[in-house]
Write an enzyme that holds these catalytic residues in place. Structure first.
Site, PDB file in Angstrom:
ATOM      1  N   GLN A 263       0.818  -1.212   0.000  1.00 18.67           N
ATOM      2  CA  GLN A 263       0.000   0.000   0.000  1.00 18.67           C
ATOM      3  C   GLN A 263       0.852   1.263   0.000  1.00 18.67           C
ATOM      4  O   GLN A 263       0.462   2.291  -0.555  1.00 18.67           O
ATOM      5  CB  GLN A 263      -0.944  -0.002   1.206  1.00 18.67           C
ATOM      6  CG  GLN A 263      -1.985  -1.109   1.159  1.00 18.67           C
ATOM      7  CD  GLN A 263      -2.781  -1.109  -0.141  1.00 18.67           C
ATOM      8  OE1 GLN A 263      -3.499  -0.162  -0.436  1.00 18.67           O
ATOM      9  NE2 GLN A 263      -2.634  -2.164  -0.936  1.00 18.67           N
ATOM     10  N   HIS A 425     -52.772  21.167   9.532  1.00 20.75           N
ATOM     11  CA  HIS A 425     -52.416  19.759   9.339  1.00 20.75           C
ATOM     12  C   HIS A 425     -53.599  18.867   9.686  1.00 20.75           C
ATOM     13  O   HIS A 425     -53.935  17.925   8.954  1.00 20.75           O
ATOM     14  CB  HIS A 425     -51.212  19.397  10.227  1.00 20.75           C
ATOM     15  CG  HIS A 425     -49.894  19.870   9.708  1.00 20.75           C
ATOM     16  ND1 HIS A 425     -49.603  21.190   9.492  1.00 20.75           N
ATOM     17  CD2 HIS A 425     -48.772  19.174   9.367  1.00 20.75           C
ATOM     18  CE1 HIS A 425     -48.367  21.315   9.049  1.00 20.75           C
ATOM     19  NE2 HIS A 425     -47.834  20.090   8.958  1.00 20.75           N
TER      20      HIS A 425
END
Length: 439
Positions: A263, A425
């Protein structure tokens, strides 16, 4: 060459563990100003900005930013047969693993006449980035494209930097793999400018804005992805790679050292970290690293990576402390090379991809395991995930109620709407149970 961090005899608190984690001095934040200038330039000047950036940063001015179909045909015809076989097998494996990441449609019955449907819908258009600076990454074409296709994405654009060794063309192996996968919208553009082009579009190239940008890259690509988030989606800020190996006295130091170097050869800013409760293993690995770093092909790059502030050998008292350190680090790649790797796995929460045992090196995941190698870096595995089919999917809740189903919850809605001082609502529900005359 590589620093040692000795945590033996301590039990750091979470914040202290985070502070002890080795990180590169060059961060995404530092790169943001440069990335912002490149993105703004592309927004203002379009194709000319991309050409000028290529000439300055990639040392070549491509003849075409949008790759002609003939370039893909030529590259596919010239593809090495052995590479083609390897790529086709990698495609098969990644397609299988990606298919398992697509959730099924689920309908939940809440009550009579009351259902919630959970469905997953793909984004329509994505921009996939394939780096091409210090190395060439045809495998990243597979890792980006296959899960997008499995998810059902219908419009795929791919970008990779122009190569000076190929007269400003995208690397032919990348073009060939794109051709194998049926991707025909390809751009010779790289870095932060490419990310900006995906996010905002370039009308002169016929490049429409995308809904999602994915793929790995350097710190400037990672910074650019952070800057465009909100204009478009991103997978994660996949910058310079990192590996963390948890190992005990049973681990083979040659395997551990080889994996750290594998890596480190990606980038001078790559992080290579060993966490172990064995001082003997630590000493053996350090000695091997000193030898390998000077004899490997990319010796200068590997030496810089291993000697950087982001790499270390970390000594701990036990594997429980090793797992705690790993969780604080949030590795892109985590290898567990211990006598009982499954026991350590049970203590791991944060990692991009996990490789268990001595015969699952990160290189396997980079190419042919079937897992995806586009992973969150720089500690972002603490809150981000690997690229997968799910990256390209959005969950949606579909609400299906009958009159009777709504009636069963109407009083609750009225009570809550009154409590929140939002009476309209409640009125929207009541209206469904009154006659026109009553309204």
């Amino acid at each position: 060459m590589i620093q040692t961090i000795d945590l033996r005899g301590t039990r750091p608190a979470p914040a202290e563990l985070l502070a002890s984690v080795p990180r590169a001095l060059t961060s995404v934040t530092v790169a943001s100003d440069v990335a912002a200038e490149l993105i703004d330039d592309v927004r203002a000047r379009g194709e000319q900005a991309l050409l000028d950036q290529a000439e300055r940063l990639d040392r070549v001015r491509p003849e075409h930013v949008r790759v002609p179909a003939s370039h893909v045909t030529e590259a596919l015809a010239a593809l090495d047969p052995d590479v083609r076989v390897a790529i086709e097998e990698t495609i098969r494996r990644v397609r299988l693993a990606s298919a398992a990441q697509v959730p099924p449609l689920v309908t939940t019955t809440i009550a009579d006449g009351a259902e919630i449907v959970q469905r997953w819908r793909p984004v329509q258009r994505v921009g996939l980035y394939v780096p091409g600076g210090k190395a060439v990454y045809p495998s990243s074409v597979v890792m980006n494209v296959v899960p997008a296709q499995v998810a059902g994405v219908t419009s795929i654009a791919l970008a990779s930097p122009p190569q000076s060794h190929f007269d400003g063309r995208v690397h032919p192996t990348i073009l060939a793999v794109a051709g194998l996968l049926g991707v025909d919208e390809i751009y010779a553009m790289g870095g932060a400018g490419a990310v900006g082009a995906f996010a905002y579009g370039v009308p002169g190239l016929g490049l429409d804005p995308v809904q999602l940008v994915t793929g790995p890259g350097n710190v400037y690509v990672a910074a650019a992805k952070r800057l465009v988030r909100g204009v478009t989606g991103i997978d994660s800020e996949a910058g310079p790679t990192d590996i963390l190996v948890i190992a005990d006295a049973e681990a083979d130091p040659a395997f551990v050292a080889a994996d750290l170097v594998s890596q480190a050869e990606h980038d001078e800013l790559a992080a290579a970290v060993l966490v172990t409760d064995s001082a003997e293993l630590a000493g053996a690995v350090e000695a091997l690293l000193n030898d390998l770093a000077t004899t490997t092909t990319h010796a200068e790059r590997v030496t810089a990576s291993l000697g950087g502030s982001q790499s270390a050998i970390v000594l701990v008292d036990d594997l429980e402390q090793a797992a705690a350190f790993s969780n604080a680090f949030g590795p892109e790649h985590l290898e567990i090379q211990t006598e009982d790797p499954d026991a350590v796995l049970g203590q791991i929460d944060n990692a991009g991809a996990i490789f268990l045992g001595p015969y699952a090196p990160v290189s396997l995941g980079d190419y042919a395991a079937g897992s995806n190698h586009v992973l969150p870096t720089g500690g972002q595995a603490r809150f981000s995930a690997a690229l997968g089919a799910y990256t390209f999917l959005r969950p949606q809740q579909v609400v299906r109620y009958t009159r009777e189903g709504l009636a069963g919850v109407a009083d609750h809605i009225l009570a809550l709407s009154a409590a929140e001082a939002l009476p309209a609502h409640g009125d929207a529900v009541s209206a469904r149970f009154t006659t026109p005359a009553e309204r």
